[in-house]
Design a protein around this motif. Structure first.
Motif, PDB file in Angstrom:
ATOM      1  N   ASP A  54       0.237   1.811   0.945  1.00  0.00           N
ATOM      2  CA  ASP A  54       0.239   0.419   0.384  1.00  0.00           C
ATOM      3  C   ASP A  54       0.526   0.571  -1.200  1.00  0.00           C
ATOM      4  OD1 ASP A  54      -2.124   1.843  -0.476  1.00  0.00           O
ATOM      5  OD2 ASP A  54      -3.268  -0.068  -0.545  1.00  0.00           O
ATOM      6  N   ALA A  55       0.662   1.597  -1.668  1.00  0.00           N
ATOM      7  CA  ALA A  55       1.060   1.775  -3.128  1.00  0.00           C
ATOM      8  C   ALA A  55       2.615   1.286  -3.412  1.00  0.00           C
ATOM      9  CB  ALA A  55       0.955   2.950  -3.999  1.00  0.00           C
ATOM     10  N   TYR A  56       3.323   1.521  -2.295  1.00  0.00           N
ATOM     11  CA  TYR A  56       4.914   1.136  -2.153  1.00  0.00           C
ATOM     12  C   TYR A  56       5.130  -0.169  -2.217  1.00  0.00           C
ATOM     13  CZ  TYR A  56       5.718   6.140  -1.159  1.00  0.00           C
ATOM     14  OH  TYR A  56       5.807   7.498  -1.283  1.00  0.00           O
ATOM     15  N   ARG A  58       3.172  -2.329  -4.332  1.00  0.00           N
ATOM     16  CA  ARG A  58       2.569  -2.885  -5.228  1.00  0.00           C
ATOM     17  C   ARG A  58       3.888  -2.907  -6.525  1.00  0.00           C
ATOM     18  NH1 ARG A  58      -2.142   1.262  -6.795  1.00  0.00           N
ATOM     19  NH2 ARG A  58      -1.970   0.212  -8.673  1.00  0.00           N
ATOM     20  N   PRO A  59       4.191  -4.239  -6.909  1.00  0.00           N
ATOM     21  CA  PRO A  59       5.011  -4.370  -7.779  1.00  0.00           C
ATOM     22  C   PRO A  59       4.940  -3.563  -9.059  1.00  0.00           C
ATOM     23  CG  PRO A  59       3.729  -6.553  -7.446  1.00  0.00           C
ATOM     24  CD  PRO A  59       3.359  -5.432  -6.465  1.00  0.00           C
ATOM     25  N   GLU A  60       3.910  -3.388  -9.485  1.00  0.00           N
ATOM     26  CA  GLU A  60       3.690  -2.724 -11.099  1.00  0.00           C
ATOM     27  C   GLU A  60       4.062  -1.153 -10.650  1.00  0.00           C
ATOM     28  OE1 GLU A  60      -0.438  -2.624  -8.970  1.00  0.00           O
ATOM     29  OE2 GLU A  60       1.245  -4.153  -9.344  1.00  0.00           O
ATOM     30  N   LEU A  61       4.489  -0.822  -9.495  1.00  0.00           N
ATOM     31  CA  LEU A  61       4.777   0.640  -9.193  1.00  0.00           C
ATOM     32  C   LEU A  61       6.201   0.771  -8.734  1.00  0.00           C
ATOM     33  CD1 LEU A  61       1.581   2.178  -7.776  1.00  0.00           C
ATOM     34  CD2 LEU A  61       2.342   2.146 -10.023  1.00  0.00           C
ATOM     35  N   SER A  62       7.008  -0.403  -8.762  1.00  0.00           N
ATOM     36  CA  SER A  62       8.341  -0.355  -8.224  1.00  0.00           C
ATOM     37  C   SER A  62       9.215   0.405  -9.416  1.00  0.00           C
ATOM     38  CB  SER A  62       8.736  -1.710  -7.882  1.00  0.00           C
ATOM     39  OG  SER A  62       9.043  -2.569  -9.230  1.00  0.00           O
TER      40      SER A  62
END
Length: 74
Positions: A54-56, A58-62
């Motif tokens: 699910d981390a992929y 998250r827009p803040e981790l793009s």
């Protein structure tokens, strides 16, 4: 390999012989990121090395996102 382009070759091959900047591994919560230092204390996310699926999403981790890391040196 053949490259068909309307752009001049100088633009197409610009930077082909340069090595990418030094990368730093950073752990944020349960995510391990690979970042490239942009300025002291600020880095650009290159990719996620280890993360839950699910981390992929998250827009803040793009990739390309600027994030603070470490202690800025002044």
């Amino acid at each position: 390999m053949t490259i068909y382009s309307i752009m001049p070759p100088e633009l197409v091959f610009d930077g082909i012989n340069t090595e990418p900047g030094p990368y730093v591994s950073l752990i944020v919560g349960d995510v391990t990121l690979q970042i490239e230092a942009v300025s002291p204390g600020v880095g650009r996310i290159v990719r996620l090395l280890e993360a839950p699926l699910d981390a992929y999403l998250r827009p803040e981790l793009s990739p390309g996102t600027l994030i603070p890391y470490g202690q800025p040196t002044t």
